[in-house]
Design an enzyme around this catalytic site. Structure first.
Site, PDB file in Angstrom:
ATOM      1  N   GLU A 108      41.607  40.525  33.377  1.00  0.00           N
ATOM      2  CA  GLU A 108      41.959  40.716  34.800  1.00  0.00           C
ATOM      3  C   GLU A 108      43.348  41.323  35.026  1.00  0.00           C
ATOM      4  O   GLU A 108      44.149  40.783  35.785  1.00  0.00           O
ATOM      5  CB  GLU A 108      41.818  39.375  35.541  1.00  0.00           C
ATOM      6  CG  GLU A 108      40.423  38.783  35.411  1.00  0.00           C
ATOM      7  CD  GLU A 108      40.275  37.396  36.034  1.00  0.00           C
ATOM      8  OE1 GLU A 108      41.238  36.900  36.649  1.00  0.00           O
ATOM      9  OE2 GLU A 108      39.175  36.817  35.915  1.00  0.00           O
ATOM     10  N   GLU A 154      30.242  36.791  32.283  1.00  0.00           N
ATOM     11  CA  GLU A 154      30.378  35.567  33.101  1.00  0.00           C
ATOM     12  C   GLU A 154      29.361  35.567  34.246  1.00  0.00           C
ATOM     13  O   GLU A 154      29.698  35.262  35.395  1.00  0.00           O
ATOM     14  CB  GLU A 154      31.799  35.472  33.681  1.00  0.00           C
ATOM     15  CG  GLU A 154      32.897  35.553  32.643  1.00  0.00           C
ATOM     16  CD  GLU A 154      34.314  35.379  33.196  1.00  0.00           C
ATOM     17  OE1 GLU A 154      34.461  34.969  34.370  1.00  0.00           O
ATOM     18  OE2 GLU A 154      35.262  35.658  32.447  1.00  0.00           O
ATOM     19  N   ASP A 184      26.939  34.934  37.134  1.00  0.00           N
ATOM     20  CA  ASP A 184      26.363  33.940  38.036  1.00  0.00           C
ATOM     21  C   ASP A 184      26.028  34.656  39.336  1.00  0.00           C
ATOM     22  O   ASP A 184      26.548  35.734  39.604  1.00  0.00           O
ATOM     23  CB  ASP A 184      27.246  32.692  38.250  1.00  0.00           C
ATOM     24  CG  ASP A 184      28.697  32.971  38.582  1.00  0.00           C
ATOM     25  OD1 ASP A 184      28.984  34.051  39.150  1.00  0.00           O
ATOM     26  OD2 ASP A 184      29.548  32.108  38.301  1.00  0.00           O
ATOM     27  N   HIS A 237      30.219  38.318  38.370  1.00  0.00           N
ATOM     28  CA  HIS A 237      30.065  37.223  39.335  1.00  0.00           C
ATOM     29  C   HIS A 237      29.459  37.839  40.597  1.00  0.00           C
ATOM     30  O   HIS A 237      30.152  38.479  41.384  1.00  0.00           O
ATOM     31  CB  HIS A 237      31.427  36.591  39.644  1.00  0.00           C
ATOM     32  CG  HIS A 237      32.016  35.860  38.474  1.00  0.00           C
ATOM     33  ND1 HIS A 237      31.477  34.687  37.978  1.00  0.00           N
ATOM     34  CD2 HIS A 237      33.085  36.143  37.685  1.00  0.00           C
ATOM     35  CE1 HIS A 237      32.198  34.273  36.940  1.00  0.00           C
ATOM     36  NE2 HIS A 237      33.171  35.139  36.745  1.00  0.00           N
ATOM     37  N   ASN A 291      38.439  42.317  29.598  1.00  0.00           N
ATOM     38  CA  ASN A 291      37.453  41.620  30.442  1.00  0.00           C
ATOM     39  C   ASN A 291      37.934  41.597  31.894  1.00  0.00           C
ATOM     40  O   ASN A 291      39.114  41.337  32.160  1.00  0.00           O
ATOM     41  CB  ASN A 291      37.328  40.173  29.915  1.00  0.00           C
ATOM     42  CG  ASN A 291      36.167  39.406  30.491  1.00  0.00           C
ATOM     43  OD1 ASN A 291      35.026  39.865  30.447  1.00  0.00           O
ATOM     44  ND2 ASN A 291      36.431  38.224  31.034  1.00  0.00           N
TER      45      ASN A 291
END
Ligand code: 9MR
Length: 399
Positions: free
Chosen positions: A183, A290, A292, A262, A226
């Protein structure tokens, strides 16, 4: 000769696939006494037919989850799902800097050690997460959300180098892929003004140094950048693209880019496959790291509380479509090496705590029953079984 050989393997593979597809229709119930007894009797590392990890292995796609080490081992239903369904694990929190070095020079690797050991016992690879990130930094090092420090620029550089050497070095040879830098950009594509950016003279040069130091500490690990909100075309995705292209051109040891993924049903589905392919065409591996899919959920009995039930069938079916599309994006990109979901059950997810009124973001419900979303993922993996194998370098060798 090689054609005949692959045909033979293909036939054997197909038989196995058909067997797996038959069982794929069964939805596992981790809470039933029978399943738990079976889990107890099953030696660690034995693959269950029709599980996500078994189905993914037909194309070499690794299927992973973020793991909460407070639950691993302590909660039988949780542990059973982690080990039955997934063949990579990412520590949700225990490899982060604030956990491993809460006081300067005094380390706590207990949670990380536990996860690495469990992964070895259960035939799982580990995605190390994460070495350089502005968030979850120890308070001795940074304040103000990772933007301020009391150390000089040179001290920060020395501290970052030591941190990478100590943590990546401790797990040398035991980490499949490291999220080396996490990030580093804002949504508008400008570099985040973290203590790292500032210490390197207001430049992103810290990223190249972090990758070089990680490579020295653990030469066999795949090294990833990432980030979130890089799944779709836009300034942030472009900024990361420009960065990793430059790193490759400079010979910096980088192997891949992780797309956190996400997703939320309140936004359109991103052009994820095209975006990942564009990065892969730079000669990099890509991964969904990651995943979701959150949506609006029904209110609970008490004001201000919420359930894990989607607000309507339309919300739920859109979530299912997003799971389907996010997995297919990875299946259709040959350099997509892994598909990792960010947790096991809705009740373990970070979403309700950060987005009140949203949730139902994972593949298992609060009672660890597989949801329709699980079946969608399972079926896609079964259907993909005849496709070309993913290009999954097991280490940095493919760089
Ligand atoms: O899931 C993690 C949650 O338990 C932590 O409280 C949170 C702290 O920032 O980090 C969550 O994981 C994040 C991950 O490490 C990086 N990408 C975003 C994830 C969700 O916030």
């Amino acid at each position: 000769m090689s054609v005949r050989r692959s045909l033979v393997i293909g036939t054997v593979g197909l038989a196995a696939v058909l067997a797996a597809q038959t069982t794929a229709l069964a939805t596992p119930s981790a809470t039933s006494a029978g399943t738990q007894a079976a889990a107890a009797a099953r030696p660690p590392g034995v693959i269950v037919e029709g599980s996500l990890r078994a189905l993914g292995s037909f194309t070499g796609l690794r299927i992973g989850t973020a793991v909460n080490t407070d639950l691993l081992g302590a909660d039988p239903a949780y542990t059973e799902i982690v080990n039955r369904e997934f063949n990579t694990v990412t520590p949700e929190n225990v490899m982060k800097w604030e956990v491993v070095e809460p006081t300067r020079g005094s380390y706590d690797f207990s949670g990380a050690d536990e996860l690495v050991k469990s992964a070895q016992q259960n035939g799982q690879l580990v995605r190390g997460h994460t070495l350089v990130w502005h968030s979850q930094l120890p308070s001795w090092l940074a304040s103000n959300g990772g933007m301020t420090t009391t150390f000089t620029d040179q001290q920060v550089k020395d501290i970052v180098k030591k941190h990478i050497q100590d943590e990546a070095g401790r797990y040398k040879g035991r980490i499949w892929a490291w999220d080396v830098v996490n990030e580093a950009f804002n949504d508008d594509g400008t570099p985040r003004q973290s203590i790292f950016y500032k210490a390197w003279g207001n430049s992103t040069d810290y990223i190249a140094d972090a990758f070089r130091w990680a490579d020295q500490a653990d030469p066999s690990a795949q090294l990833f950048y990432n980030d979130y909100n890089i799944e779709y075309t836009g300034p942030k995705s472009q900024a990361v693209y420009d960065l990793v292209k430059k790193l490759k051109a400079q010979g910096v040891p980088i192997d891949g880019v992780g797309f956190q993924t996400h997703l939320s049903t309140q936004y359109g589905f991103p052009d994820l496959q095209q975006t990942m392919q564009r990065f892969a065409d730079l000669g990099l591996n890509v991964a969904e790291t990651e995943v979701d899919v959150r949506t609006a959920v029904k209110p609970g009995a008490t004001a201000g509380t919420f359930t894990s039930e989607p607000l309507s069938n339309l919300h739920a079916s859109t979530q299912q479509a997003y799971w389907d599309q996010s997995l297919k994006a990875c299946l259709f990109v040959q350099r997509c090496v892994s598909y990792t979901v960010w947790g096991v059950a809705d009740s373990n997810s970070w979403i309700p705590g950060v987005f009140p009124g949203e949730g139902a973001a994972l593949l298992f419900n609060d009672s660890y029953q597989a949801k329709r979303e699980y079946t969608v993922v399972q079926q896609d993996l079964a259907l993909a079984a005849g496709m070309a194998r993913h290009r999954t370098g097991e280490g940095s060798g493919g760089r």
